[in-house]
Design a protein around this motif. Structure first.
Motif, PDB file in Angstrom:
ATOM      1  N   ARG A   1       0.834  -1.207   0.000  1.00  0.00           N
ATOM      2  CA  ARG A   1       0.000   0.000   0.000  1.00  0.00           C
ATOM      3  C   ARG A   1       0.866   1.254   0.000  1.00  0.00           C
ATOM      4  N   LYS A   2       1.934   1.226   0.764  1.00  0.00           N
ATOM      5  CA  LYS A   2       2.853   2.366   0.823  1.00  0.00           C
ATOM      6  C   LYS A   2       3.507   2.604  -0.533  1.00  0.00           C
ATOM      7  N   HIS A   3       3.932   1.545  -1.205  1.00  0.00           N
ATOM      8  CA  HIS A   3       4.537   1.679  -2.534  1.00  0.00           C
ATOM      9  C   HIS A   3       3.534   2.226  -3.559  1.00  0.00           C
ATOM     10  N   THR A   4       2.298   1.754  -3.461  1.00  0.00           N
ATOM     11  CA  THR A   4       1.251   2.243  -4.367  1.00  0.00           C
ATOM     12  C   THR A   4       0.996   3.730  -4.152  1.00  0.00           C
ATOM     13  N   LEU A   5       0.924   4.137  -2.887  1.00  0.00           N
ATOM     14  CA  LEU A   5       0.683   5.546  -2.586  1.00  0.00           C
ATOM     15  C   LEU A   5       1.873   6.419  -2.982  1.00  0.00           C
ATOM     16  N   ILE A   6       3.096   5.905  -2.822  1.00  0.00           N
ATOM     17  CA  ILE A   6       4.279   6.656  -3.252  1.00  0.00           C
ATOM     18  C   ILE A   6       4.243   6.857  -4.766  1.00  0.00           C
ATOM     19  N   GLN A   7       3.844   5.811  -5.482  1.00  0.00           N
ATOM     20  CA  GLN A   7       3.739   5.922  -6.938  1.00  0.00           C
ATOM     21  C   GLN A   7       2.660   6.951  -7.320  1.00  0.00           C
ATOM     22  N   GLU A   8       1.520   6.918  -6.611  1.00  0.00           N
ATOM     23  CA  GLU A   8       0.475   7.911  -6.860  1.00  0.00           C
ATOM     24  C   GLU A   8       0.987   9.317  -6.575  1.00  0.00           C
ATOM     25  N   TYR A   9       1.786   9.463  -5.497  1.00  0.00           N
ATOM     26  CA  TYR A   9       2.356  10.764  -5.142  1.00  0.00           C
ATOM     27  C   TYR A   9       3.303  11.263  -6.236  1.00  0.00           C
ATOM     28  N   GLU A  10       4.142  10.385  -6.737  1.00  0.00           N
ATOM     29  CA  GLU A  10       5.103  10.773  -7.765  1.00  0.00           C
ATOM     30  C   GLU A  10       4.430  11.092  -9.093  1.00  0.00           C
ATOM     31  N   MET A  11       3.340  10.401  -9.409  1.00  0.00           N
ATOM     32  CA  MET A  11       2.633  10.612 -10.670  1.00  0.00           C
ATOM     33  C   MET A  11       1.515  11.655 -10.551  1.00  0.00           C
ATOM     34  N   PHE A  12       1.399  12.285  -9.386  1.00  0.00           N
ATOM     35  CA  PHE A  12       0.296  13.203  -9.128  1.00  0.00           C
ATOM     36  C   PHE A  12       0.334  14.398 -10.086  1.00  0.00           C
ATOM     37  N   ARG A  13      -0.781  14.664 -10.769  1.00  0.00           N
ATOM     38  CA  ARG A  13      -0.924  15.790 -11.692  1.00  0.00           C
ATOM     39  C   ARG A  13      -2.338  16.359 -11.556  1.00  0.00           C
ATOM     40  N   MET A  14      -2.446  17.625 -11.880  1.00  0.00           N
ATOM     41  CA  MET A  14      -3.762  18.259 -11.919  1.00  0.00           C
ATOM     42  C   MET A  14      -4.502  17.744 -13.150  1.00  0.00           C
ATOM     43  N   LEU A  15      -5.740  17.298 -12.968  1.00  0.00           N
ATOM     44  CA  LEU A  15      -6.539  16.789 -14.071  1.00  0.00           C
ATOM     45  C   LEU A  15      -7.172  17.941 -14.843  1.00  0.00           C
ATOM     46  N   LYS A  16      -7.508  17.698 -16.089  1.00  0.00           N
ATOM     47  CA  LYS A  16      -8.104  18.736 -16.932  1.00  0.00           C
ATOM     48  C   LYS A  16      -9.466  19.132 -16.368  1.00  0.00           C
ATOM     49  N   GLY A  17      -9.666  20.439 -16.187  1.00  0.00           N
ATOM     50  CA  GLY A  17     -10.936  20.958 -15.675  1.00  0.00           C
ATOM     51  C   GLY A  17     -11.090  20.827 -14.172  1.00  0.00           C
ATOM     52  N   GLU A  18     -10.058  20.407 -13.483  1.00  0.00           N
ATOM     53  CA  GLU A  18     -10.130  20.206 -12.039  1.00  0.00           C
ATOM     54  C   GLU A  18      -9.865  21.530 -11.321  1.00  0.00           C
ATOM     55  N   SER A  19     -10.607  21.780 -10.247  1.00  0.00           N
ATOM     56  CA  SER A  19     -10.394  22.996  -9.466  1.00  0.00           C
ATOM     57  C   SER A  19      -9.302  22.758  -8.419  1.00  0.00           C
ATOM     58  N   ILE A  20      -8.816  23.848  -7.836  1.00  0.00           N
ATOM     59  CA  ILE A  20      -7.765  23.746  -6.818  1.00  0.00           C
ATOM     60  C   ILE A  20      -8.273  23.004  -5.591  1.00  0.00           C
ATOM     61  N   VAL A  21      -9.530  23.192  -5.235  1.00  0.00           N
ATOM     62  CA  VAL A  21     -10.100  22.487  -4.072  1.00  0.00           C
ATOM     63  C   VAL A  21     -10.055  20.976  -4.309  1.00  0.00           C
TER      64      VAL A  21
END
Length: 197
Positions: free
Chosen positions: A19-39
């Protein structure tokens, strides 16, 4: 009993590590999605960070702030540059960084609404101008029609004058008593002047 509850809710060490490795990967790949607000970005980012911290991963403020600024899309680039040049990212909390980004987003939304209203007003003005152009073209058509009508009327008058000039001579020679009407068959008039018509 405690060990059983710990395994049920937190999982075994292998599950925690995966789970920790999966979340680290999500953290590293984290990007703002198209049309997504800051909130929405803040909710997703906070969710990942909180789970990683619960699994023992630690972050310093500067690392988190840099990650937030780098995950934003191209439309945020001027604000990202301003924040990274003016603010000290080591002392800025993620909450205050997201607060500044929300302020900027609200201001941009306000400007977009104002621009769209201005565009709407401009479009209405253009429609009036277009309508005016159509009116001008219809005025031109009316002028053309009027000039054509006056030309035809002049020709008509010219023809009638010629008929009157030459027609008078013919009418004096013309004796209607010699003609028979093709409509009624009586003598003394022609079909065009027939009283029985």
């Amino acid at each position: 009993m405690w060990d059983t509850l710990e395994v049920i809710y937190e999982g075994t060490n292998d599950v925690k590590r995966d789970r920790k490795h999966t979340l680290i990967q999500e953290y590293e790949m984290f990007r703002m999605l198209k049309g997504e607000s800051i909130v929405e970005v803040q909710k997703r980012f906070t969710h990942i960070i909180n789970h990683l911290m619960s699994l023992g991963k630690t972050f310093d403020k500067e690392e988190l702030n840099i990650k937030i600024l780098k995950c934003l899309d191209r439309s945020w680039q001027p604000k990202v540059t301003t924040i990274s040049e003016i603010k000290d990212l080591t002392s800025l909390t993620t909450a205050s960084l997201f607060g500044k980004l929300r302020e900027h987003e609200l201001e941009m939304n306000r400007l977009n609404v104002q621009e769209s209203e201005d565009k709407h007003v401009r479009n209405i003005a253009l429609k009036v101008v277009k309508h005016k152009k159509k009116q001008d073209s219809s005025d031109e058509n009316e002028e053309e029609n009027l000039s054509l009508l006056s030309k035809k009327f002049r020709k008509f008058l010219k023809r009638n004058r010629n008929k009157e000039r030459y027609g008078n001579k013919k009418t004096s020679d013309f004796n209607s008593n010699n003609y028979t009407c093709f409509g009624c068959g009586e003598q003394g008039h022609i079909k065009a002047n027939c009283p029985n018509k």
